[in-house]
Design an enzyme around this catalytic site. Structure first.
Site, mmCIF file in Angstrom:
data_model
loop_
_atom_site.group_PDB
_atom_site.id
_atom_site.type_symbol
_atom_site.label_atom_id
_atom_site.label_comp_id
_atom_site.label_asym_id
_atom_site.label_seq_id
_atom_site.Cartn_x
_atom_site.Cartn_y
_atom_site.Cartn_z
ATOM 1 N N HIS A 1 10.530 30.216 44.558
ATOM 2 C CA HIS A 1 11.716 29.407 44.565
ATOM 3 C C HIS A 1 11.433 28.173 45.308
ATOM 4 O O HIS A 1 11.162 27.926 46.224
ATOM 5 C CB HIS A 1 12.721 30.290 45.686
ATOM 6 C CG HIS A 1 14.278 29.905 45.353
ATOM 7 N ND1 HIS A 1 15.168 30.398 46.528
ATOM 8 C CD2 HIS A 1 14.839 29.212 44.447
ATOM 9 C CE1 HIS A 1 16.473 29.917 46.005
ATOM 10 N NE2 HIS A 1 16.133 29.086 44.938
ATOM 11 N N TYR B 1 20.220 32.825 49.882
ATOM 12 C CA TYR B 1 21.578 33.083 49.704
ATOM 13 C C TYR B 1 22.326 33.561 50.701
ATOM 14 O O TYR B 1 22.139 34.992 50.870
ATOM 15 C CB TYR B 1 22.207 33.526 48.355
ATOM 16 C CG TYR B 1 21.451 32.724 47.044
ATOM 17 C CD1 TYR B 1 20.880 31.584 47.148
ATOM 18 C CD2 TYR B 1 21.099 33.697 46.046
ATOM 19 C CE1 TYR B 1 20.451 30.959 46.084
ATOM 20 C CE2 TYR B 1 20.336 33.247 45.058
ATOM 21 C CZ TYR B 1 19.940 31.682 44.783
ATOM 22 O OH TYR B 1 19.706 31.064 43.637
#
Length: 332
Positions: free
Chosen positions: A145, A62
């Site tokens: 992830h 992010y």
């Protein structure tokens, strides 16, 4: 700012880690889609905290680490929260920093590039880098992830290394975060996980994880954290949206029709679509928390209010009676 009672805490798997029933997914802190004013992260986290949110999720992905840096700065003087971050993408310095990261949806300079790495060494480095950016000594929950194209590496290397770090007490709980349920089910079956973050596959509109993954998690003692419960925004507002997207693409006529039926049902019971969408996943006993993003303190406040708003039991009954839930849905 008046503080509300914290949201109820639920245990993650068989660990001593708990998460609040509403959590904040901090992708927006990485300048998701557009730059965020420098004082907005503080307003968002202040609002989340005052509303009773005590679970915060982030990832190196992010904003090329910006979200971790911002979230860590805002949590540094607080206590009693649970923090999760992710492994799988290592951030390597870029030689050419003149571009930006908008092709990956983040409005940040391209100071780094992402390198997929699910090796034991990659996990160690990713955790160390995250600890540095977050300014903490321990990760409560570490998640593999998006290993969609890296199944064997995740199964054979990333998860065993995370389990070793958990045994050493350097991580509280381990799991995986994905947009699909099938590979999560495989990981739950073959790896020693505590939790999965399931994005978009157990919602008012998409319950494809209900038949296999959720019962499997119950059987194995693995907690589920439901993310992307608005399915890319189509359930985020009660008013009709002609540009609504479902799972990142324009909504099909059948989805638009189903949302219209859901909206009418909400109207009949005096509630809104966002209220129903946020509260629906927690009706299933496998689900420990709902993870939702916010790019402003107003959005954060609205999410918290919608999660707390009473929804009559008759509404949930009507969902089943009108065939608006999947066959494997389990009421609370």
């Amino acid at each position: 700012m008046t503080e509300r009672e914290p949201f109820r805490q639920n245990r993650i798997g068989r660990t001593d880690i708990t998460v609040s029933e509403l959590g904040y997914g901090a992708s927006a802190l990485g300048n998701l889609y557009q730059e965020m004013p420098e004082d907005e992260p503080r307003r968002i986290i202040d609002e989340a905290w005052s509303q009773g949110v005590r679970y915060f999720d982030v990832a190196p992905h992010y904003g090329l680490g910006l979200a971790e840096t911002r979230l860590g700065a805002e949590l540094r003087e607080r206590e009693g929260y649970t923090l999760s971050t992710k492994v799988g993408r290592i951030l390597e310095p870029n030689e050419d920093t003149s571009g930006n990261d908008l092709e990956n949806l983040f409005a940040v300079p391209s100071t780094h590039r992402r390198v997929w790495d699910f090796s034991a060494a990659g996990v160690q480095r990713s955790i160390a880098d995250s600890l540095d950016r977050l300014g903490v000594e321990r990760i409560d929950i570490a998640l593999v992830h998006d290993p969609d194209d890296h199944y064997e590496a995740a199964r054979d290397h990333a998860f065993p290394e995370l389990a070793r770090l958990r045994e050493q007490g350097r991580i509280g709980a381990i799991g995986a975060g994905m947009n699909q349920w099938e590979m999560l089910a495989d990981f739950v079956t073959h790896c020693d996980l505590d939790v999965v973050v399931l994005a978009g596959r157990y919602t008012l509109l998409d319950q494809t994880a209900a038949e296999t993954l959720l019962p499997l998690c119950q059987e194995k003692g693995v907690s589920v954290i439901a993310a992307a419960v608005f399915n890319s925004g189509i359930l985020a507002t009660h008013a009709p949206n002609p540009d609504a997207r479902f799972n990142y693409v324009p909504a099909s006529p059948s989805i638009v029709d189903r949302v219209s039926r859901l909206r009418r049902l909400c109207d009949e019971h005096g509630i809104t679509l966002p209220q129903a969408a946020l509260q629906f996943p927690l009706r299933h006993p496998a689900v420990a928390s709902v993870l939702v993003g916010a790019s402003s303190d107003a959005e954060m406040r609205a999410n918290c209010e919608n999660m707390r708003a009473p929804v009559p039991e008759e509404f949930w009954d009507a969902l089943m009676n009108e065939d608006l839930t999947g066959p494997a849905w389990v009421p609370a």
